[in-house]
Design a protein around this motif. Structure first.
Motif, PDB file in Angstrom:
ATOM      1  N   LYS A 235       0.816  -1.219   0.000  1.00 34.52           N
ATOM      2  CA  LYS A 235       0.000   0.000   0.000  1.00 34.52           C
ATOM      3  C   LYS A 235       0.853   1.275   0.000  1.00 34.52           C
ATOM      4  CE  LYS A 235      -3.978  -2.209   2.175  1.00 34.52           C
ATOM      5  NZ  LYS A 235      -4.982  -2.186   3.248  1.00 34.52           N
ATOM      6  N   GLN A 236       2.065   1.163  -0.540  1.00 32.32           N
ATOM      7  CA  GLN A 236       2.920   2.341  -0.719  1.00 32.32           C
ATOM      8  C   GLN A 236       2.683   2.856  -2.140  1.00 32.32           C
ATOM      9  OE1 GLN A 236       6.351  -0.195   0.485  1.00 32.32           O
ATOM     10  NE2 GLN A 236       6.900   1.508   1.807  1.00 32.32           N
ATOM     11  N   TYR A 237       1.515   3.432  -2.329  1.00 30.08           N
ATOM     12  CA  TYR A 237       1.022   3.698  -3.685  1.00 30.08           C
ATOM     13  C   TYR A 237       1.840   4.745  -4.430  1.00 30.08           C
ATOM     14  CZ  TYR A 237      -2.962   0.997  -2.043  1.00 30.08           C
ATOM     15  OH  TYR A 237      -3.762  -0.001  -1.542  1.00 30.08           O
ATOM     16  N   ARG A 238       2.293   5.777  -3.748  1.00 30.17           N
ATOM     17  CA  ARG A 238       3.057   6.820  -4.447  1.00 30.17           C
ATOM     18  C   ARG A 238       4.391   6.270  -4.957  1.00 30.17           C
ATOM     19  NH1 ARG A 238      -0.628  10.210  -6.185  1.00 30.17           N
ATOM     20  NH2 ARG A 238      -1.997  10.905  -4.491  1.00 30.17           N
ATOM     21  N   GLN A 239       5.050   5.458  -4.137  1.00 32.09           N
ATOM     22  CA  GLN A 239       6.305   4.843  -4.586  1.00 32.09           C
ATOM     23  C   GLN A 239       6.050   3.857  -5.720  1.00 32.09           C
ATOM     24  OE1 GLN A 239       8.598   3.217  -1.318  1.00 32.09           O
ATOM     25  NE2 GLN A 239       8.005   4.895   0.031  1.00 32.09           N
ATOM     26  N   ALA A 240       4.961   3.101  -5.607  1.00 30.37           N
ATOM     27  CA  ALA A 240       4.610   2.165  -6.673  1.00 30.37           C
ATOM     28  C   ALA A 240       4.371   2.916  -7.979  1.00 30.37           C
ATOM     29  CB  ALA A 240       3.364   1.371  -6.286  1.00 30.37           C
ATOM     30  N   LEU A 241       3.708   4.061  -7.884  1.00 33.02           N
ATOM     31  CA  LEU A 241       3.414   4.866  -9.081  1.00 33.02           C
ATOM     32  C   LEU A 241       4.706   5.306  -9.763  1.00 33.02           C
ATOM     33  CD1 LEU A 241       1.098   6.080 -10.732  1.00 33.02           C
ATOM     34  CD2 LEU A 241       1.258   8.120  -9.298  1.00 33.02           C
ATOM     35  N   GLU A 242       5.730   5.655  -8.976  1.00 31.31           N
ATOM     36  CA  GLU A 242       7.011   6.064  -9.552  1.00 31.31           C
ATOM     37  C   GLU A 242       7.648   4.913 -10.333  1.00 31.31           C
ATOM     38  OE1 GLU A 242       9.472   7.532  -6.441  1.00 31.31           O
ATOM     39  OE2 GLU A 242       8.123   9.199  -5.931  1.00 31.31           O
ATOM     40  N   TYR A 243       7.597   3.709  -9.756  1.00 34.31           N
ATOM     41  CA  TYR A 243       8.149   2.547 -10.457  1.00 34.31           C
ATOM     42  C   TYR A 243       7.393   2.293 -11.771  1.00 34.31           C
ATOM     43  CZ  TYR A 243      11.242   0.962  -6.686  1.00 34.31           C
ATOM     44  OH  TYR A 243      12.254   0.844  -5.771  1.00 34.31           O
ATOM     45  N   PHE A 244       6.066   2.323 -11.716  1.00 37.63           N
ATOM     46  CA  PHE A 244       5.261   2.032 -12.910  1.00 37.63           C
ATOM     47  C   PHE A 244       5.467   3.101 -13.982  1.00 37.63           C
ATOM     48  CE2 PHE A 244       2.198  -0.313  -9.905  1.00 37.63           C
ATOM     49  CZ  PHE A 244       2.889  -1.486 -10.082  1.00 37.63           C
ATOM     50  N   GLN A 245       5.681   4.356 -13.556  1.00 35.37           N
ATOM     51  CA  GLN A 245       5.940   5.413 -14.529  1.00 35.37           C
ATOM     52  C   GLN A 245       7.285   5.185 -15.216  1.00 35.37           C
ATOM     53  OE1 GLN A 245       3.663   7.961 -15.352  1.00 35.37           O
ATOM     54  NE2 GLN A 245       5.110   8.032 -17.068  1.00 35.37           N
ATOM     55  N   ARG A 246       8.287   4.693 -14.443  1.00 33.17           N
ATOM     56  CA  ARG A 246       9.583   4.343 -15.045  1.00 33.17           C
ATOM     57  C   ARG A 246       9.415   3.225 -16.072  1.00 33.17           C
ATOM     58  NH1 ARG A 246      13.785   2.969 -10.460  1.00 33.17           N
ATOM     59  NH2 ARG A 246      14.984   2.318 -12.295  1.00 33.17           N
ATOM     60  N   VAL A 247       8.585   2.241 -15.727  1.00 28.55           N
ATOM     61  CA  VAL A 247       8.324   1.137 -16.655  1.00 28.55           C
ATOM     62  C   VAL A 247       7.703   1.672 -17.945  1.00 28.55           C
ATOM     63  CG1 VAL A 247       6.932  -0.939 -17.046  1.00 28.55           C
ATOM     64  CG2 VAL A 247       8.093  -0.615 -14.858  1.00 28.55           C
ATOM     65  N   LEU A 248       6.740   2.574 -17.803  1.00 31.30           N
ATOM     66  CA  LEU A 248       6.069   3.131 -18.983  1.00 31.30           C
ATOM     67  C   LEU A 248       7.060   3.908 -19.852  1.00 31.30           C
ATOM     68  CD1 LEU A 248       3.434   3.571 -20.516  1.00 31.30           C
ATOM     69  CD2 LEU A 248       2.999   5.571 -19.084  1.00 31.30           C
ATOM     70  N   ASP A 249       7.923   4.702 -19.229  1.00 30.16           N
ATOM     71  CA  ASP A 249       8.908   5.488 -19.987  1.00 30.16           C
ATOM     72  C   ASP A 249       9.880   4.564 -20.725  1.00 30.16           C
ATOM     73  OD1 ASP A 249       7.703   7.749 -19.011  1.00 30.16           O
ATOM     74  OD2 ASP A 249       9.170   8.074 -17.405  1.00 30.16           O
ATOM     75  N   LEU A 250      10.373   3.525 -20.037  1.00 27.98           N
ATOM     76  CA  LEU A 250      11.302   2.589 -20.674  1.00 27.98           C
ATOM     77  C   LEU A 250      10.628   1.826 -21.811  1.00 27.98           C
ATOM     78  CD1 LEU A 250      13.112   1.138 -17.519  1.00 27.98           C
ATOM     79  CD2 LEU A 250      14.148   2.537 -19.306  1.00 27.98           C
ATOM     80  N   ALA A 251       9.369   1.457 -21.610  1.00 27.93           N
ATOM     81  CA  ALA A 251       8.637   0.709 -22.636  1.00 27.93           C
ATOM     82  C   ALA A 251       8.423   1.574 -23.883  1.00 27.93           C
ATOM     83  CB  ALA A 251       7.306   0.229 -22.082  1.00 27.93           C
ATOM     84  N   LYS A 252       8.101   2.839 -23.661  1.00 29.60           N
ATOM     85  CA  LYS A 252       7.909   3.741 -24.799  1.00 29.60           C
ATOM     86  C   LYS A 252       9.226   3.944 -25.548  1.00 29.60           C
ATOM     87  CE  LYS A 252       3.909   6.352 -23.094  1.00 29.60           C
ATOM     88  NZ  LYS A 252       3.436   7.664 -22.601  1.00 29.60           N
ATOM     89  N   THR A 253      10.329   4.075 -24.780  1.00 28.14           N
ATOM     90  CA  THR A 253      11.646   4.239 -25.416  1.00 28.14           C
ATOM     91  C   THR A 253      12.001   3.016 -26.254  1.00 28.14           C
ATOM     92  OG1 THR A 253      12.392   5.636 -23.586  1.00 28.14           O
ATOM     93  CG2 THR A 253      14.095   4.654 -24.985  1.00 28.14           C
ATOM     94  N   SER A 254      11.658   1.829 -25.726  1.00 25.22           N
ATOM     95  CA  SER A 254      11.951   0.573 -26.438  1.00 25.22           C
ATOM     96  C   SER A 254      10.900   0.244 -27.495  1.00 25.22           C
ATOM     97  CB  SER A 254      12.029  -0.581 -25.432  1.00 25.22           C
ATOM     98  OG  SER A 254      13.002  -0.340 -24.463  1.00 25.22           O
ATOM     99  N   LYS A 255       9.847   1.054 -27.570  1.00 22.15           N
ATOM    100  CA  LYS A 255       8.718   0.817 -28.484  1.00 22.15           C
ATOM    101  C   LYS A 255       8.122  -0.580 -28.267  1.00 22.15           C
ATOM    102  CE  LYS A 255      10.527   3.965 -32.002  1.00 22.15           C
ATOM    103  NZ  LYS A 255      10.968   4.138 -33.412  1.00 22.15           N
ATOM    104  N   ASP A 256       7.997  -0.920 -26.997  1.00 20.46           N
ATOM    105  CA  ASP A 256       7.459  -2.225 -26.594  1.00 20.46           C
ATOM    106  C   ASP A 256       5.990  -2.046 -26.229  1.00 20.46           C
ATOM    107  OD1 ASP A 256       6.762  -4.611 -25.284  1.00 20.46           O
ATOM    108  OD2 ASP A 256       8.820  -4.940 -24.618  1.00 20.46           O
ATOM    109  N   THR A 257       5.103  -2.322 -27.162  1.00 18.06           N
ATOM    110  CA  THR A 257       3.678  -2.057 -26.956  1.00 18.06           C
ATOM    111  C   THR A 257       3.070  -2.932 -25.859  1.00 18.06           C
ATOM    112  OG1 THR A 257       3.164  -3.616 -28.744  1.00 18.06           O
ATOM    113  CG2 THR A 257       3.324  -1.282 -29.322  1.00 18.06           C
TER     114      THR A 257
END
Length: 593
Positions: free
Chosen positions: A234-256
């Motif tokens: 339930k550490q939602y703000r920290q979890a959100l930071e991790y998921f945002q990093r995942v989204l940024d890396l996925a977009k950079t890699s063009k991994d849909t």
């Protein structure tokens, strides 16, 4: 926000760890060799070219040849070809190559026979051979492979033992010297994650990220799992930071695919935070992407989140249609969906309540209770598995400490003997004094522990007596409420008294405080209850605790906020769950625990 939020095992985890196992299970390293070596027919001699390869690459190339040519051929052919590899290794005097043959044979039987004694014996031979021939890195890798062998076959306690031994061996070699160390840490992280041991899973993932990672997707998956661990706590703000990093890396890699996964996870965080307007578009995308890639369970979880949002907006008709769709999505699921079914029944009951159809709501409420009980049994089994694993961890650490102490003792034995000759007489006199001091210290410590136990027992008695006095107060509240109702008194006064009465009923917080004291006096009781009666829910355990304290039905009813008749019925259900014979009472059954 309901049990749905506690049970998501998202699409990311299965894809990430599935890739890890595919690439690294049973091999020391992985090389892309398909363009170098042609695939052989298994009737030829696939290892003939090994002698022309540099010693540093022989093990890896031999492993690749085996995987592409021999893993699924008849046993006689596979063993004959691997024996040929042993002969080649001996001709080349290559001990590393000779050791890997044991590992490859173990892999062959594991793949084709699942759990079997051949693999267990061959892994032992691989580890022993590598150790005897001073190949510590290979010994560590084979320990890791044996851990994966037991883990993949759900022998979690044994797997834990080998993972611990492997990491100790890797540490002795130097983590930075082990190829694919990141992958090995990831495998152990998966093990801990699936057992619900999130702190250890996080440690393993943080270690994995320190070492080279061959594929961008692997890094994305590790970061995503760290987000899942934060979300589970339930550490939602920290979890959100991790998921945002995942989204940024996925977009950079063009991994849909990972873009879709990260989007869904971000939506789940906004959902957990109650920011439903923000959550809805993310969750809708997650639902659509999951359907697109055939991930029906994940699609169902996303759909149930949308149902909850629509239910808050009173779009009941739409909710029921979505719930019907959810049931169709999991109808033929190959994995356990008890958690999802529980949420579907709960949400359907809420929908029919809002529609003013209590009979239909009751049907789904009963289904909800049944699946919830089954889920509790399933979770209890998992909890026992974690306890067993923690026991192995503690035992192994104690054994490691003992062996280290013995090693230190051996190193200093000659020095100690010399000193003993010089100070023998002095030591004798001091030893006598030390023995007296130790005896006094032990007696003092025993007195302290006795006093502490006595105080805890007194505290439990005081707490229990306080509860009993509280029960009398609840009885007086009930009498006053009944009198006021008979006199048709002002409803606000009655409501106020009812709230006061509810405030004296044992809450979850009171129960947790009470349980802390109870465990100090009866340290093994709750553990033994769960071990001997694994199908019991937390409510059942609470009732058994009050029975242990010899509370009356009336006292238990007051404490739990139900009627005495409700307690009797709860005891009847409890007897069935405990599977007691008619001639044995609940009190007798728990008296020996």
């Amino acid at each position: 926000m309901g049990p749905l939020l506690k049970q998501v095992l998202p699409l990311a985890l299965s894809r990430f760890f599935g890739l890890i196992i595919f690439l690294f299970f049973f091999i020391p390293d992985s090389y892309a060799l398909t363009d170098i070596l042609p695939i052989n027919n298994f009737n030829t001699h696939p290892f003939d070219t090994i002698g022309h390869i540099t010693p540093e690459q022989r093990v890896y190339i031999a492993t690749d040849i085996y995987k592409r040519n021999l893993r699924h051929v008849p046993e006689t052919v596979a063993m004959a070809r691997l024996n040929e590899l042993t002969n080649i290794a001996r001709q080349l005097d290559d001990k590393a190559l000779e050791s890997v043959v044991f590992d490859l044979k173990a892999d062959y039987y594991a793949v084709n026979l699942r759990f079997n004694p051949h693999s267990v014996n061959l892994y032992k031979q691989a580890i022993d051979f590598a150790t005897e021939n001073k190949l510590p890195l290979y010994a560590a890798i084979y320990l890791q492979h044996e851990g994966m062998f037991f883990y993949n076959l759900k022998h979690n306690t044994t797997a834990c033992y080998y993972f611990l031994k492997a990491q100790e061996a890797f540490r002795a070699v130097g983590f930075e010297k082990a190829p694919n160390m990141s992958a090995y840490f990831s495998q152990v992280a998966e093990f801990y994650y699936h057992l619900g041991d999130y702190p250890n899973a996080e440690i393993q993932l943080q270690n994995a990220l320190k070492y080279p990672i061959k594929h961008a997707r692997d890094r994305i998956g590790m970061i995503n799992t760290l987000g899942l661990i934060r979300r589970s706590g339930k550490q939602y703000r920290q979890a959100l930071e991790y998921f945002q990093r995942v989204l940024d890396l996925a977009k950079t890699s063009k991994d849909t695919v990972w873009v879709g996964i990260a989007t869904g996870n971000i939506g789940s965080i906004y959902f957990n935070l109650g920011e439903y307007d923000k959550a809805a578009p993310f969750i809708q995308t997650d639902y659509e992407q999951s359907l697109k890639y055939g991930e029906k369970n994940n699609a169902t979880i996303a759909l149930l989140r949308l149902v909850k949002i629509n239910l808050l907006k009173n779009n009941v008709t739409r909710c029921l249609k979505q719930l019907d769709t959810a049931e169709l999505l999991i109808k033929n699921s190959a994995t356990s969906v008890l958690n999802i079914k529980t949420d579907i029944y709960d949400l359907k009951a809420q929908c029919y309540d809002k529609l003013g159809q209590p009979a239909a709501a009751l049907v789904f409420r009963r289904k909800y209770e049944l699946t919830k009980d089954s889920l509790a049994v399933q979770n209890n089994i998992a909890a026992v598995e974690v306890v067993k694993m923690q026991y192995v961890v503690g035992k192994q650490q104690a054994e490691d400490n003992r062996l280290k102490a013995q090693a230190r003792e051996r190193d200093g034995v000659f020095v100690i003997l010399f000193l003993l000759i010089v100070i023998l007489l002095l030591l004798f006199s001091r030893q006598a004094l030390k023995a007296r001091n130790d005896k006094e210290l032990l007696q003092s410590e025993k007195r302290r522990l006795d006093e502490e136990l006595k105080y805890t027992d007194m505290k439990l008695q005081t707490y229990t007596e306080h509860i009993r006095k509280n029960n009398k107060l609840i009885d007086r509240f009930r009498e006053q409420i009944d009198q006021l109702k008979n006199k048709n008194a002002d409803s606000s006064v009655v409501e106020h008294l009812e709230k006061l009465m509810q405030a004296h009923i044992m809450t979850d917080a009171n129960w947790q405080e009470f349980k802390k004291i109870f465990v100090k006096v009866y340290p093994d009781y709750l553990f033994n209850v769960k071990k001997n009666f694994m199908s019991l829910s937390e409510t059942d355990v609470r009732l058994l605790t009050l029975i242990k304290l010899q509370c009356t039905n009336k006292e238990m009813a007051n404490m739990l906020g139900i009627t005495a008749e409700g307690i009797k019925k709860a005891k009847q259900r409890l007897r069935k769950k405990m599977k007691l014979n008619n001639n044995i009472s609940i009190e007798e059954a728990i008296s020996i625990l």
